[in-house]
Structures are given as C-alpha cells and as structure tokens.
Design an enzyme around this catalytic site. Structure first.
Site, PDB file in Angstrom:
ATOM      1  N   GLU A  60      65.863 -66.746  14.706  1.00 39.77           N
ATOM      2  CA  GLU A  60      65.251 -68.016  14.334  1.00 39.77           C
ATOM      3  C   GLU A  60      64.036 -67.658  13.473  1.00 39.77           C
ATOM      4  O   GLU A  60      63.208 -66.843  13.896  1.00 39.77           O
ATOM      5  CB  GLU A  60      64.814 -68.771  15.600  1.00 39.77           C
ATOM      6  CG  GLU A  60      64.347 -70.160  15.278  1.00 39.77           C
ATOM      7  CD  GLU A  60      63.897 -70.956  16.494  1.00 39.77           C
ATOM      8  OE1 GLU A  60      64.039 -70.479  17.635  1.00 39.77           O
ATOM      9  OE2 GLU A  60      63.393 -72.074  16.282  1.00 39.77           O
ATOM     10  N   ARG A 295      68.075 -57.500  27.510  1.00 40.45           N
ATOM     11  CA  ARG A 295      67.113 -57.397  26.425  1.00 40.45           C
ATOM     12  C   ARG A 295      66.256 -56.156  26.615  1.00 40.45           C
ATOM     13  O   ARG A 295      66.182 -55.595  27.705  1.00 40.45           O
ATOM     14  CB  ARG A 295      66.286 -58.666  26.261  1.00 40.45           C
ATOM     15  CG  ARG A 295      65.603 -59.197  27.480  1.00 40.45           C
ATOM     16  CD  ARG A 295      65.071 -60.613  27.269  1.00 40.45           C
ATOM     17  NE  ARG A 295      64.031 -60.720  26.269  1.00 40.45           N
ATOM     18  CZ  ARG A 295      64.067 -61.570  25.242  1.00 40.45           C
ATOM     19  NH1 ARG A 295      65.090 -62.376  25.076  1.00 40.45           N
ATOM     20  NH2 ARG A 295      63.078 -61.623  24.400  1.00 40.45           N
ATOM     21  N   LYS A 305      57.548 -63.694  20.678  1.00 43.03           N
ATOM     22  CA  LYS A 305      56.951 -64.108  19.405  1.00 43.03           C
ATOM     23  C   LYS A 305      55.688 -64.936  19.653  1.00 43.03           C
ATOM     24  O   LYS A 305      54.720 -64.841  18.919  1.00 43.03           O
ATOM     25  CB  LYS A 305      57.939 -64.951  18.609  1.00 43.03           C
ATOM     26  CG  LYS A 305      59.044 -64.142  17.961  1.00 43.03           C
ATOM     27  CD  LYS A 305      59.879 -65.079  17.091  1.00 43.03           C
ATOM     28  CE  LYS A 305      61.299 -64.594  16.956  1.00 43.03           C
ATOM     29  NZ  LYS A 305      62.259 -65.668  16.854  1.00 43.03           N
TER      30      LYS A 305
HETATM   31  P1  ATP Z   1      61.289 -64.330  21.214  1.00 45.91           P
HETATM   32  O1  ATP Z   1      61.422 -64.537  22.682  1.00 45.91           O
HETATM   33  O2  ATP Z   1      60.497 -63.121  20.854  1.00 45.91           O
HETATM   34  O3  ATP Z   1      60.852 -65.522  20.470  1.00 45.91           O
HETATM   35  P2  ATP Z   1      63.958 -64.923  20.537  1.00 45.91           P
HETATM   36  O4  ATP Z   1      65.065 -64.458  21.399  1.00 45.91           O
HETATM   37  O5  ATP Z   1      63.586 -66.337  20.619  1.00 45.91           O
HETATM   38  O6  ATP Z   1      62.744 -63.948  20.730  1.00 45.91           O
HETATM   39  P3  ATP Z   1      65.450 -65.001  18.125  1.00 45.91           P
HETATM   40  O7  ATP Z   1      64.946 -65.058  16.751  1.00 45.91           O
HETATM   41  O8  ATP Z   1      66.123 -66.193  18.666  1.00 45.91           O
HETATM   42  O9  ATP Z   1      64.230 -64.586  19.026  1.00 45.91           O
HETATM   43  O10 ATP Z   1      66.323 -63.701  18.338  1.00 45.91           O
HETATM   44  C1  ATP Z   1      67.302 -63.217  17.481  1.00 45.91           C
HETATM   45  C2  ATP Z   1      68.167 -62.282  18.242  1.00 45.91           C
HETATM   46  O11 ATP Z   1      67.406 -61.201  18.758  1.00 45.91           O
HETATM   47  C3  ATP Z   1      68.809 -62.966  19.425  1.00 45.91           C
HETATM   48  O12 ATP Z   1      70.166 -62.637  19.465  1.00 45.91           O
HETATM   49  C4  ATP Z   1      68.054 -62.430  20.596  1.00 45.91           C
HETATM   50  O13 ATP Z   1      68.834 -62.399  21.747  1.00 45.91           O
HETATM   51  C5  ATP Z   1      67.664 -61.027  20.128  1.00 45.91           C
HETATM   52  N1  ATP Z   1      66.472 -60.565  20.830  1.00 45.91           N
HETATM   53  C6  ATP Z   1      65.261 -61.150  20.890  1.00 45.91           C
HETATM   54  N2  ATP Z   1      64.413 -60.445  21.683  1.00 45.91           N
HETATM   55  C7  ATP Z   1      65.127 -59.377  22.130  1.00 45.91           C
HETATM   56  C8  ATP Z   1      64.840 -58.267  22.995  1.00 45.91           C
HETATM   57  N3  ATP Z   1      63.641 -58.115  23.566  1.00 45.91           N
HETATM   58  N4  ATP Z   1      65.817 -57.359  23.213  1.00 45.91           N
HETATM   59  C9  ATP Z   1      67.012 -57.489  22.629  1.00 45.91           C
HETATM   60  N5  ATP Z   1      67.365 -58.503  21.825  1.00 45.91           N
HETATM   61  C10 ATP Z   1      66.430 -59.445  21.569  1.00 45.91           C
HETATM   62 MG    MG Z   2      65.077 -67.887  20.166  1.00 46.17          MG
END
Ligand code: ATP
Ligand code: MG
Length: 587
Positions: A60, A295, A305
């Site tokens: 995102e 994760r 984030k």
């Molecule tokens: P955040 O919690 O930091 O905002 P998010 O999961 O909302 O992270 P996205 O932009 O939606 O961020 O993530 C893109 C991809 O990265 C998704 O498939 C998500 O599952 C993966 N991802 C995010 N954080 C991790 C992590 N700590 N370990 C592995 N994969 C991750």
């Molecule tokens: Mg997300």
C-alpha cells in the site's frame, strides 16, 4: 555463501507447494494476455501464459518500505525468478486517505535497488489496484444481481454490535433480505455521490453464524468522499481490502498469492469471493490461492509504518533514510548492500511460526557479503601519537598492504612509515591488564605492514592523560622482508603516519532502541530510544582511501564503513555499518 543458500532451498514450504503445483500440470493451461482482466478478455486474446507461476508484491503506498517488506519482496520476486515465473509489483492503492505518489516512487526505487525486476517477456508488470475500480464495481453489481451481496443501511456501530463474538453468532441485518433490484439501485446511487460518508455499505451475503467472524457478511464497499492520488474525485465509494484483493489477484492471473499470517482467517473469504465470481463466469480455474507465512520480527527496531512515521515526523531520527532506521533507504544509507539483504532473507527462510530474529543475523549477512570484496584501509578512531625515537627525522619508507587479503590479485595499497605515527588509544596501556598483548612499556608489537617496535615510555599531560608514547623500531623486521619472521610477537596494531593521515568525520551508530522489543505489549517505544544511538567523531584515515569508485571499505580491525551521501570533498563523512565481530576482542 552459495552452500548456505542451497541448503535452505529445500526447507521452504512455499517452494514445495509451487513445485507440486507445477508438476501436477494444473497451472499449464492458464491464459494471460498481458493485460489484467476477466476471463472474457483473456479468452479473446487466447494466449497461454508463458510464466510458470505468477506472484505479486502488493504494497500500500502509504509509507516507506522496511526490512519486513524486503522479506516479502525476496519471497515473491525470488520464487518467480527461481521457477521462471513473473512477479508483479502492484500498488494496493484502494484507500484514498493515506496514499500518495511520493510513496509510490519510493517503493519503485526500493524494489529496483534490491535488484528485482517486474518486467518479463516484454511485459511491464507494474500495476495499480485503482486501475481496477471499474472491474471491482462491475463484479460487485454481478454479486448483487446473483443475490450474493446487499446494501445495508445500518451504521458502523450497529454493524459492529451485530457482528457477534467468538462465542456468540452475529445478528442478521434487517436489510439483508431486501430484493436484489433494490440493492442494485442503491448501489448505483451510492456510486453517483448521492449519499454521505457512512450512510450505506455493500455487504457480502454469507453467514452471520459462521464461526469465522470474517465470513459474517463482510463489508465490500464503503462511501468515502475523498480524493484519490490517481483517480481524483472519480469515485466516492472504495472497496475494502478483503473484496479488492482477490479480485486484483484474479485479474492479474496470480497463481500464488503470498501474504503474512494475519490474513490466514481471511482465506475462506478470499476463496468465497473467487468461487462466486467463477460461478458467475467472470473467472475460471485455476483460481489464485492464498498462502501465508510469518512476518519478520527483527530485534531492536520497529517495523510498523505508523511507528516509523512517528520517529521521522517527531524528529527522533533524521528523515526516512536515517541510517538507524530499518527502512530500505535507511539500510542503504547505513551501507547494507542489496545482496546482504537478500542473503539475510534467504537465511531467515520462510515458515509459518512467529519468531524474533536477532539483529545480528542481518549484520552477519553484511559481513559475509563484503568480506570477500571490500577494499581494506586503516582508520584510527581515537588517535594517540607514537614517536619512533630511533627512526631518522626526515626519513620515510613505503609499506605495502593487500587491497583484500582473500584475493592477492587485487594488488596492494601503500602508505609510508615515518618517525611520527598515530595509533589508537586502545592499543596502549600504561599497566597492561591480563592477556593484553598490545603496546605497554617494555613490550614488543608489530606495527602492521611496518616494523616491530618496543615501547620505551610515554608522556602525560597535567591532567594525567597519556599524550605521547615512545618506541624504538627493530630495523630488520619490516613486513615483507626476510627478517620479518625472526622475532615473534603476540600483538599487532594498526597505525598511520602523522604526515599523511587524512582527517574525516565518522558516524558511529548503535541500535536505535535499548531493548530488543521496544514495542512489546503496547509499551511506548519512544521511551526506549537509545540516547547514544549516534556518535559523531573526527578520525584519521589512510591516505588515498577516498577514491571516486569505491564507497565501501573494511577498516582493518574495526569493521565495515561507507561514505555517507552527504559527504563532500571538503568534509568527508563516513558511516560505520557494522563492527567486525559482535563482541570484538582485540589482542
Ligand atoms: P505496516 O504494518 O508496516 O504498515 P503493511 O503490512 O500494512 O505494513 P503493506 O504495504 O500492506 O504494509 O505490505 C505489503 C506486503 O508486505 C504485504 O504482503 C505484507 O504482508 C508484507 N509485509 C509487511 N510487513 C511485513 C513483515 N514485517 N514481514 C513480512 N512481510 C511483511
Ligand atoms: Mg497494509
């Protein structure tokens, strides 16, 4: 390094699934026109997909990528690379409020920097979920017409209250059984800006008694009168993640939709939507499948984030690329190489069990990447003068040191030996502690690449600080000459000639937090910021180290260092990436 990577490959459960799927032949007949779209579009062009599998990385665009995303990137792009497939970079930009183009661009740059490509077979697999808003809307109309979705007039709280709990079933909405024609009219009006935020939602009609709360008539669309970074004010209704994601995957012909474990409970819903769309004839088998992995949790950092944004916005760090942050740009500025990050992701492997990975695993990956290739140099971080009393005043001699001792073909660097040298304060003790083999009165040490010297004395200032050390050199003992091995000494120290050493600024970084899990159980991570996480010093560097092409070095006995992006010819700034060993004991 390659052996480690090879050993890991068999352990990864995703690789096993993909190999089974490829071998079973069930992915063979998939159509892919090169343009995301439903069955009808793919059939029109009728081209068999030349990629064995399709994966996607779907960020995102609401923040900068971090090391956790790197894990997901390495998994998705790595699997596609390994099996001759394609990995799409797809911006999951279905939420207008927090997304913007600055983040889009930073994400593109970060994935490229990590060394991955989203184009294959002349196709540029860079997509935006917002480009599918029309499809999502059309398919939602189809679900309404088939009585699989309805417009609910309950407000947000009522919907929440009636959803039930893990022990109590939910309560059906009074609007659940309204005729589908009525829902269709309301849905069209919703789209036509006729209702305020929060007044109506579109819900899937599944099962309010399902033990899985995600299946209790989840919301598919809500009204949000906001401007979107790509579609502007074209839409005032936006799809929820759980509806948008399976549609995005199916439109793009994704075979393996790999996400983190928190989406496990959403899988039945993902499958439900796709089954219904298949039944209606919009998509066909093989449908995308969702697979979950744990994760990445890394010690001494935060990777949400939102928390990273707090650190940047409230000035606890110097921007998104602060070398102490686990953002991809922070790691890049700190000196982490794309290869080291990829190696790290390979080593931590992919599993379904949650664990905390120690930060030292990342550091070791960097050392293992750079050890064989990094140019060596000498730096003195805490200079102390050493005077070689019996060395002629105006004399000097050239000393040679390998550029990298693993590969002598790389040649040698040189610097000169003089009467007045700099050594590190740590390399001298007035009264040696046990097992201290470096300089102390009466002791012999080798000045690396130079001579063996015997310490003859030292001088203190009025406050008792040692300001000069004196020694005599043993003329026949120069490194590289026949006499070099005649005398055995236990200690070797690094030095620089005071006439040549170049003054530079060095940033010494430590962990940003002083506890391994700063955001444990809701604790306020700001309270655990390490006040000593950045220390800036003036230090001395071997002459000729700074050259245009080389930006990363191993400073002998100290660790790996990189030129900072703010460095100029007048003020050279160097960041310490990592020390040579976790607890480096120098003898
Ligand atoms: P955040 O919690 O930091 O905002 P998010 O999961 O909302 O992270 P996205 O932009 O939606 O961020 O993530 C893109 C991809 O990265 C998704 O498939 C998500 O599952 C993966 N991802 C995010 N954080 C991790 C992590 N700590 N370990 C592995 N994969 C991750
Ligand atoms: Mg997300």
């Amino acid at each position: 390094m390659t052996t480690i990577e090879n050993n890991m490959s068999s352990q990864n459960f995703l690789r096993r699934i993909i190999e089974e799927d490829i071998n079973s032949g069930k992915l063979d007949k998939r159509l892919w026109s090169g343009i995301p779209g439903p069955n009808s579009l793919q059939k029109n062009i009728n081209k068999i997909d030349s990629s064995s599998i399709r994966t996607r990385f779907p960020p995102e665009p609401n923040g900068y990528l971090h090391i956790g995303h790197a894990k997901s990137i390495c998994i998705n792009f790595g699997l596609a690379e390994q099996y001759n497939g394609s990995c799409h970079l797809r911006f999951d930009d279905t939420n207008p409020d927090k997304e913007n183009n600055e983040y889009v661009e930073s994400i593109i740059e970060a994935v490229k920097w990590l060394g991955f490509k989203w184009s294959s077979d002349n196709q540029n697999n860079l997509y935006f979920a917002s480009d599918y808003f029309n499809y999502m809307y059309e398919f939602a109309e189809e679900l309404i017409k088939n009585n699989y979705a309805y417009i609910d007039e309950q407000n947000e709280n009522e919907i929440k209250d009636n959803r039930g709990t893990l022990t109590n079933p939910g309560i059906e909405s009074p609007w659940r059984n309204r005729p589908s024609d009525e829902s269709l009219i309301l849905f069209r009006k919703m789209r036509n800006q006729e209702y305020p935020n929060g007044s109506l939602v579109l819900r899937a009609k599944i099962d309010m008694k399902s033990p899985n709360i995600n299946m209790r008539d989840p919301v598919m669309y809500r009204i949000r009168h906001s401007s979107h970074h790509r579609t502007g004010s074209q839409w005032c209704i936006y799809p929820m993640y759980s509806w948008a994601h399976p549609v995005e995957d199916a439109l793009e012909g994704i075979t393996h939709s790999i996400c983190t474990l928190e989406f496990e409970d959403q899988r039945p819903l993902y499958d439900w939507f796709l089954e219904k769309l298949k039944e209606i004839g919009i998509f066909e088998d093989p449908l995308p499948h969702q697979y979950e992995f744990s994760r990445l949790n890394l010690s001494y950092v935060v990777t949400s984030k939102r928390k990273l944004l707090t650190l940047v916005k409230e000035g606890y760090v110097d921007g998104w690329d602060d070398p102490r942050l686990p953002t991809i740009f922070g790691l890049r500025r700190r000196g982490y190489t794309p290869r080291s990050i990829r190696l790290f992701c390979e080593r931590i492997s992919v599993s379904k069990s949650d664990s905390l990975i120690d930060y030292s695993v990342l550091e070791q990956a960097l050392r293992d990447d750079l050890d064989m290739i990094a140019t060596r140099a000498i730096a003195i971080l805490n200079p102390l003068k050493l005077i070689i009393a019996n060395y002629p005043d105006d004399h000097s001699e050239i000393c040679y040191a390998p550029i990298n001792h693993h590969d002598k073909n790389l040649g040698y660097r040189n610097f000169s030996f003089h009467k007045e040298l700099w050594i590190d304060k740590d390399d001298f003790q007035e009264e040696p502690q046990k097992n201290y083999f470096r300089l102390f009165p009466g002791n012999l040490v080798r000045l690396k690449y130079g001579y063996i010297v015997r310490c003859t004395g030292y001088k203190k200032d009025n406050d008792g600080n040692i300001i000069e050390v004196y020694a005599e050199y043993l003329p026949d003992t120069k490194s590289g000459t026949d006499g070099a091995n005649k005398i055995k000494v236990k200690g070797t120290i690094t030095w620089l000639s005071s006439t040549e050493a170049k003054e530079v600024t060095i940033n010494l970084y430590e962990h940003l937090f002083n506890r391994p899990v700063p955001d444990n159980e809701g604790s306020n991570f700001i309270n655990y910021i390490n006040p000593n996480s950045k220390k800036t010093i003036r230090a001395l560097l071997e002459p000729n180290t700074i050259n245009r092409d080389i930006k990363t070095w191993q400073f002998e006995r100290l660790g790996y260092f990189i030129m900072d992006k703010d460095s100029t010819n007048e003020n050279i700034i160097i960041n310490r990436i990592v020390t040579l060993k976790d607890s480096y004991i120098r003898n």
